[in-house]
Design a protein around this motif. Structure first.
Motif, PDB file in Angstrom:
ATOM      1  N   GLU A  73       0.921  -1.180  -0.058  1.00  0.00           N
ATOM      2  CA  GLU A  73      -0.007   0.113   0.026  1.00  0.00           C
ATOM      3  C   GLU A  73       0.713   1.178  -0.114  1.00  0.00           C
ATOM      4  O   GLU A  73       2.111   1.222   0.305  1.00  0.00           O
ATOM      5  CB  GLU A  73      -0.919   0.039   1.230  1.00  0.00           C
ATOM      6  CG  GLU A  73      -2.105  -0.889   1.119  1.00  0.00           C
ATOM      7  CD  GLU A  73      -3.077  -0.375   2.155  1.00  0.00           C
ATOM      8  OE1 GLU A  73      -3.931   0.183   1.926  1.00  0.00           O
ATOM      9  OE2 GLU A  73      -2.827  -0.610   3.105  1.00  0.00           O
ATOM     10  N   TYR A 192      -6.485   3.036  -4.506  1.00  0.00           N
ATOM     11  CA  TYR A 192      -7.564   3.426  -3.551  1.00  0.00           C
ATOM     12  C   TYR A 192      -7.235   4.098  -2.178  1.00  0.00           C
ATOM     13  O   TYR A 192      -7.980   3.898  -1.342  1.00  0.00           O
ATOM     14  CB  TYR A 192      -8.348   2.029  -3.285  1.00  0.00           C
ATOM     15  CG  TYR A 192      -7.167   1.014  -2.460  1.00  0.00           C
ATOM     16  CD1 TYR A 192      -7.049   1.047  -0.877  1.00  0.00           C
ATOM     17  CD2 TYR A 192      -6.674  -0.018  -2.962  1.00  0.00           C
ATOM     18  CE1 TYR A 192      -6.241   0.117  -0.354  1.00  0.00           C
ATOM     19  CE2 TYR A 192      -5.969  -0.978  -2.450  1.00  0.00           C
ATOM     20  CZ  TYR A 192      -5.506  -0.818  -1.151  1.00  0.00           C
ATOM     21  OH  TYR A 192      -4.813  -1.764  -0.486  1.00  0.00           O
ATOM     22  N   ILE A 284     -11.073  -1.958  -3.339  1.00  0.00           N
ATOM     23  CA  ILE A 284      -9.875  -2.795  -2.817  1.00  0.00           C
ATOM     24  C   ILE A 284      -9.808  -4.009  -3.055  1.00  0.00           C
ATOM     25  O   ILE A 284      -8.525  -4.393  -3.588  1.00  0.00           O
ATOM     26  CB  ILE A 284     -10.102  -2.600  -1.166  1.00  0.00           C
ATOM     27  CG1 ILE A 284     -10.201  -1.025  -0.600  1.00  0.00           C
ATOM     28  CG2 ILE A 284      -8.992  -3.243  -0.506  1.00  0.00           C
ATOM     29  CD1 ILE A 284     -10.428  -1.006   0.649  1.00  0.00           C
ATOM     30  N   SER A 311      -7.964  -2.522   4.108  1.00  0.00           N
ATOM     31  CA  SER A 311      -7.213  -3.497   3.357  1.00  0.00           C
ATOM     32  C   SER A 311      -7.053  -4.691   3.895  1.00  0.00           C
ATOM     33  O   SER A 311      -6.970  -5.864   3.323  1.00  0.00           O
ATOM     34  CB  SER A 311      -5.822  -2.719   3.094  1.00  0.00           C
ATOM     35  OG  SER A 311      -5.987  -1.530   2.364  1.00  0.00           O
TER      36      SER A 311
END
Length: 328
Positions: A73, A192, A284, A311
């Protein structure tokens, strides 16, 4: 590489016990610590059942064992945006709007985050209820006022993310270099983030062109081009695919969205709009599946390094092993 070795150990601990009648596979793990301090989410660790992997060499002439890949991420992982971005961006927004009485120190910001569960509009309401709203502001315009602050905050964050005032987390560059040197496929998920892809890509650019040229950067366009994106999101389904298979996948995705939304609502103990939660979770999950496609691994063989609760939940839903990097 330390990260790959740690990931293998994570998966090995989730493997079923070795058959007593068979010789155990040999495992070679480095003792070097991970450059990033990571902790598995307690809730997901109890329920996660990743595919067991072995580190032994395949028998002569047999198929090779599946490799591992790492998905990263951006917000909270590549950069601690929560600590070095949001608070400072709010303070810049206050200054730009002439609100000299408003300044969020780290303790004030942390307290507001806790009391509002991270809802930024609620944070502003709590703060101005405490210190007093601008005297010239009618009560009926409080909603539009908070939205104007959030717009200014986003503009400030966009500038901040491209500057040296929002640094990469210590150890991130070495973590990535180690993975690349060991041939571990990497993908960075830029689509995202809470504040949009533009800010995520500005942070990714801090890694430098030499690194990013070797990494799969997964944004909105890449998700839509992926097979999962075409099937489930309806972005140009390939004509050669079986129509019935497409319908079955879409039905399964719809059921999955509903389950995810209900689980998020249960975990947060909030009454939320199921359709809204479904859209967020769908985005996601689509990104995670697209990331797995671009690195060429099954989702069970990809390890997500996450910095946000949604997540973790999405990774758990599709059976993707996950490591959580704590923010301050």
């Amino acid at each position: 590489m330390a990260a790959a070795a740690a990931a293998r150990c994570l998966l090995l601990r989730a493997s079923p016990p070795t058959d007593p009648g068979k010789a155990p596979s040999s495992v070679h793990a480095s003792s070097a610590p991970l450059p990033l301090r990571a902790a598995a989410s307690p809730s997901s660790a109890r329920r996660l059942r990743p595919m067991p992997l072995r580190c032994s060499s395949p028998p002569s002439g047999g198929p090779a064992e599946p490799g591992l890949a790492v998905l990263l991420e951006v917000e909270g992982v590549l950069a601690d945006v929560y600590r070095f971005g949001y608070r400072q961006a709010f303070n810049v927004a206050f200054q730009n709007l002439g609100l000299d009485c408003a300044n969020w120190t780290e303790p004030i910001y942390a307290d507001l985050v806790r009391k509002s569960s991270g809802d930024e509009e609620r944070m502003l309401v709590l703060f101005f209820d405490r210190i007093g709203w601008p005297t010239s502001l009618p009560t009926s315009e409080k909603g539009s006022f908070t939205k104007s602050v959030l717009r200014e905050k986003l503009k400030a964050l966009e500038k901040l993310s491209a500057s040296d005032d929002l640094p990469l987390r210590p150890g991130v560059e070495k973590f990535i270099d180690d993975a690349l040197s060991e041939g571990v496929p990497l993908a960075i998920l830029a689509t995202y983030g809470r504040n949009g892809e533009k800010i995520s890509r500005s942070i990714v650019e801090k890694l430098g062109p030499e690194r990013t040229s070797k990494i799969n950067i997964v944004g909105k366009e890449e998700v839509e081009r992926s097979l999962y994106g075409q099937l489930v999101l309806g972005e140009g389904v390939a004509s050669s695919l079986d129509e019935q298979l497409t319908k079955e996948v879409q039905k399964a995705a719809s059921a999955e969205k509903q389950r995810i939304a209900e689980e998020v609502a249960s975990l947060l103990k909030l009454s939320i709009d199921i359709n809204t939660a479904s859209k967020s979770s769908e985005k996601i999950i689509a990104t995670l599946r697209a990331g797995a496609e671009y690195v060429g691994c099954d989702v069970q063989n990809c390890i997500l390094v996450a910095g946000s609760q949604p997540s973790v939940i999405a990774a758990e839903r599709i059976g993707m092993p996950c490591i959580v990097v704590r923010s301050r």
